[in-house]
Design a protein around this motif. Structure first.
Motif, mmCIF file in Angstrom:
data_model
loop_
_atom_site.group_PDB
_atom_site.id
_atom_site.type_symbol
_atom_site.label_atom_id
_atom_site.label_comp_id
_atom_site.label_asym_id
_atom_site.label_seq_id
_atom_site.Cartn_x
_atom_site.Cartn_y
_atom_site.Cartn_z
ATOM 1 N N UNK A 160 -3.465 7.741 8.664
ATOM 2 C CA UNK A 160 -4.337 7.883 8.430
ATOM 3 C C UNK A 160 -5.740 7.565 7.343
ATOM 4 N N UNK A 161 -4.675 8.054 5.958
ATOM 5 C CA UNK A 161 -5.391 7.290 4.774
ATOM 6 C C UNK A 161 -4.855 5.704 4.630
ATOM 7 N N UNK A 162 -3.895 5.667 5.425
ATOM 8 C CA UNK A 162 -3.372 3.855 4.688
ATOM 9 C C UNK A 162 -4.683 3.478 5.294
ATOM 10 N N UNK A 163 -4.485 3.788 6.649
ATOM 11 C CA UNK A 163 -5.111 2.512 7.933
ATOM 12 C C UNK A 163 -7.087 2.858 7.526
ATOM 13 N N UNK A 164 -6.982 3.130 6.430
ATOM 14 C CA UNK A 164 -8.332 3.438 6.191
ATOM 15 C C UNK A 164 -8.365 3.039 4.820
ATOM 16 N N UNK A 165 -7.308 3.010 3.444
ATOM 17 C CA UNK A 165 -7.412 1.814 2.532
ATOM 18 C C UNK A 165 -7.139 0.679 3.273
ATOM 19 N N UNK A 223 1.110 -1.124 0.134
ATOM 20 C CA UNK A 223 -0.215 -0.021 -0.019
ATOM 21 C C UNK A 223 0.933 1.452 -0.276
ATOM 22 N N UNK A 224 1.849 1.535 0.645
ATOM 23 C CA UNK A 224 3.019 2.586 0.710
ATOM 24 C C UNK A 224 3.768 2.053 -0.305
ATOM 25 N N UNK A 225 3.431 1.578 -1.388
ATOM 26 C CA UNK A 225 5.044 1.482 -2.390
ATOM 27 C C UNK A 225 3.886 2.019 -3.219
ATOM 28 N N UNK A 226 2.159 1.719 -3.011
ATOM 29 C CA UNK A 226 1.977 1.782 -4.266
ATOM 30 C C UNK A 226 1.393 3.654 -4.434
ATOM 31 N N UNK A 227 1.311 4.821 -3.185
ATOM 32 C CA UNK A 227 0.888 5.878 -3.386
ATOM 33 C C UNK A 227 2.216 6.606 -2.386
ATOM 34 N N UNK A 228 3.339 6.290 -2.468
ATOM 35 C CA UNK A 228 3.689 7.051 -1.259
ATOM 36 C C UNK A 228 4.385 8.563 -1.782
ATOM 37 N N UNK A 229 4.628 9.633 -1.078
ATOM 38 C CA UNK A 229 4.583 9.233 0.371
ATOM 39 C C UNK A 229 2.747 9.049 0.691
ATOM 40 N N UNK A 230 2.235 8.363 2.030
ATOM 41 C CA UNK A 230 1.094 8.833 1.881
ATOM 42 C C UNK A 230 0.821 8.522 3.166
ATOM 43 N N UNK A 231 -0.403 9.646 4.068
ATOM 44 C CA UNK A 231 -0.466 9.811 5.347
ATOM 45 C C UNK A 231 -0.683 8.286 5.885
ATOM 46 N N UNK A 280 1.380 12.643 9.122
ATOM 47 C CA UNK A 280 2.626 12.393 9.059
ATOM 48 C C UNK A 280 2.511 11.152 7.760
ATOM 49 N N UNK A 281 4.172 11.580 7.309
ATOM 50 C CA UNK A 281 3.365 10.528 6.076
ATOM 51 C C UNK A 281 4.302 8.992 6.212
ATOM 52 N N UNK A 282 4.458 8.547 5.565
ATOM 53 C CA UNK A 282 5.228 7.575 5.430
ATOM 54 C C UNK A 282 5.281 7.230 3.752
ATOM 55 N N UNK A 283 7.069 6.951 3.849
ATOM 56 C CA UNK A 283 7.244 6.138 2.188
ATOM 57 C C UNK A 283 8.286 4.896 2.291
ATOM 58 N N UNK A 284 8.859 4.780 1.111
ATOM 59 C CA UNK A 284 9.691 3.664 1.291
ATOM 60 C C UNK A 284 10.977 4.140 1.244
ATOM 61 N N UNK A 285 12.076 3.309 2.252
ATOM 62 C CA UNK A 285 13.077 3.675 2.521
ATOM 63 C C UNK A 285 13.717 3.976 0.808
ATOM 64 N N UNK A 286 14.685 4.734 1.052
ATOM 65 C CA UNK A 286 15.036 4.947 -0.467
ATOM 66 C C UNK A 286 16.131 4.281 -1.273
#
Length: 113
Positions: free
Chosen positions: A56-61, A46-54, A94-100
């Motif tokens: 709250x949005x991650x939990x909702x999805x 999920x994070x990889x599809x729409x990074x950065x993602x909030x 807070x936004x989360x994304x994949x580590x580079x």
């Protein structure tokens, strides 16, 4: 009695769970030893599809509580797979994304799925 859509979703979920059990991640030296569970893989995807993602949005999805999403993201962060950052416009978010350093590895997981 469940309707056809519910039955179809139940069957599809079983197939996905079986696949995750047998091939949770592609072979990759940098990901060896990481104790992935299906919830970690699905969150990472999920994070990889729409990074950065909030958060709250991650939990909702994912249809999980914010606390559960935070716990799973904390695991991923502890393993160095994701990074969190405060929203520059709203410091409460807070936004989360994949580590580079793991973007290529996670892209391989996404491509495999």
């Amino acid at each position: 009695m469940p309707n056809q859509e519910t039955t179809d979703l139940f069957i599809a979920l079983g197939a996905v769970t079986k696949r995750l059990r047998h091939r949770p991640i592609p072979e990759n030296d940098s990901l060896q030893g990481v104790p992935f569970a299906p919830r970690h893989v699905s969150t990472l995807l999920q994070i990889a599809q729409d990074a950065p993602i909030g958060m709250s949005e991650l939990a909702e999805r994912m249809r999980i509580s914010a606390a559960t999403a935070s716990q799973v993201v904390t695991d991923l962060e502890d393993w160095g797979l994701v990074v969190r950052a405060a929203d520059v416009q709203d410091r409460r978010r807070t936004h989360v994304s994949i580590a580079p350093e793991h973007r290529a590895n996670v892209r391989a997981i996404v491509d495999q799925r």
